[in-house]
Design an enzyme around this catalytic site. Structure first.
Site, PDB file in Angstrom:
ATOM      1  N   ASP A 127     -14.912   4.809  -2.202  1.00  0.00           N
ATOM      2  CA  ASP A 127     -14.241   4.661  -3.450  1.00  0.00           C
ATOM      3  C   ASP A 127     -15.427   4.144  -4.223  1.00  0.00           C
ATOM      4  O   ASP A 127     -16.061   2.933  -3.696  1.00  0.00           O
ATOM      5  CB  ASP A 127     -13.135   3.678  -3.471  1.00  0.00           C
TER       6      ASP A 127
ATOM      7  N   ASP B 273      -0.182   5.307   1.023  1.00  0.00           N
ATOM      8  CA  ASP B 273      -0.314   6.188   2.239  1.00  0.00           C
ATOM      9  C   ASP B 273      -0.395   5.232   3.437  1.00  0.00           C
ATOM     10  O   ASP B 273      -1.048   4.350   3.564  1.00  0.00           O
ATOM     11  CB  ASP B 273      -1.415   6.824   1.927  1.00  0.00           C
TER      12      ASP B 273
ATOM     13  N   ASP C 145       0.771  -1.191  -0.020  1.00  0.00           N
ATOM     14  CA  ASP C 145      -0.133   0.005  -0.014  1.00  0.00           C
ATOM     15  C   ASP C 145       0.998   1.106   0.091  1.00  0.00           C
ATOM     16  O   ASP C 145       2.143   1.077   0.221  1.00  0.00           O
ATOM     17  CB  ASP C 145      -0.919   0.003   1.040  1.00  0.00           C
TER      18      ASP C 145
END
Length: 275
Positions: free
Chosen positions: A194, A26, A24
């Site tokens: 999202d 962030d 990942d």
């Protein structure tokens, strides 16, 4: 499915079977929306010389460029780097001196318009269209529409404290999903929702990597700070990779140091001109 905190992994056993490792972005490789630190850029660059490395992030490609590519060292082996922004809806590889787009599952104009309308309407209904935001509230990433309650540039401390148990975010996602039955709606980061094509998340990204590279999912690992059920990194573990849970980039830095101690040293150097 196997998810283990980074400090509890038997790294010798992990490295013995590892052919590809994904991260990942962030709060795993870098602080939110910030470039990797110099220390992380050095370790990450060296890791690409030892093993194939994937970055699977909910963020757009431009953030991958500013947070990772712009700070990599010249010795990084770009040919071993797999970039999958917007939760894997897009995939880029280094070829002929540029980052070539292998695929991109973009939403059409009608889907994007309906997603934006639903996100705003439902957020207002639920009191989540807050007065103070940092940066853009609804971001069109082409293959993904992302709504951030506090704005795209909100400080990490504000994100973490706003909805600590995820209740508000999950309620908003459920309401938007009713409006958009043809699309996938899921909770993203600490305060984001999202919207993408059906069946597209980090599990989809992992399966696509396995199909394209020929690396079985059981010989992959994925490192993320949101590996708990409901977290946006959890689907990667559901796809069958070895899940490595971290809490911040400092954890990831120590983890990569452990990997570098165990993975075979590169046989050749990658010159800046090869990039």
């Amino acid at each position: 499915m196997m998810i283990t905190p980074w400090s509890e992994w038997d790294l010798d056993a992990l490295c013995a079977r590892l052919l590809l490792i994904g991260f990942d972005l962030d709060n795993t490789l870098a602080n939110s929306k910030r470039p990797m630190s110099a220390a992380m850029a050095h370790r990450f660059s060296e890791l690409t010389r030892r093993i194939d490395v994937a970055v699977i992030t909910g963020g757009r490609y431009e953030l991958v460029v500013s947070q990772i590519l712009d700070v990599l060292e010249p010795t990084a082996d770009l040919a071993r780097l797999h970039l999958m922004p917007t939760s894997g809806t897009c995939y880029r590889r280094w070829k002929d001196g540029r980052w070539e787009r292998v695929f991109s599952h973009d939403l059409n104009a009608d889907q994007r318009a309906r997603a934006r309308a639903s996100l705003e309407r439902r957020a207002r209904e639920q009191g989540l269209w807050v007065e103070r935001v940092w940066g853009e509230r609804i971001e069109d990433r082409g293959s993904q529409i992302t709504f951030s309650v506090l704005g795209q540039q909100a400080p990490l401390e504000a994100k973490r404290s706003f909805d600590p148990d995820g209740t508000l975010k999950e309620r908003l996602a459920a309401a938007v999903a009713v409006d958009l039955p043809d699309l996938k709606v899921h909770a993203g980061g600490y305060t984001s929702i999202d919207v993408a094509g059906q069946g597209i998340d980090k599990a989809f990204a992992v399966r696509e990597l396995a199909s394209i590279t020929g690396v079985p999912v059981e010989r992959m690992a994925f490192v993320g700070d949101r590996m708990e059920p409901g977290g946006n990194d959890y689907p990667a573990a559901q796809a069958g990779v070895r899940g490595v849970s971290v809490t911040c980039p400092a954890d990831t830095l120590v983890l990569i140091d452990g990997l570098l101690e165990r993975l075979p040293a590169p046989e050749r150097s990658v010159r800046a001109g090869d990039r």
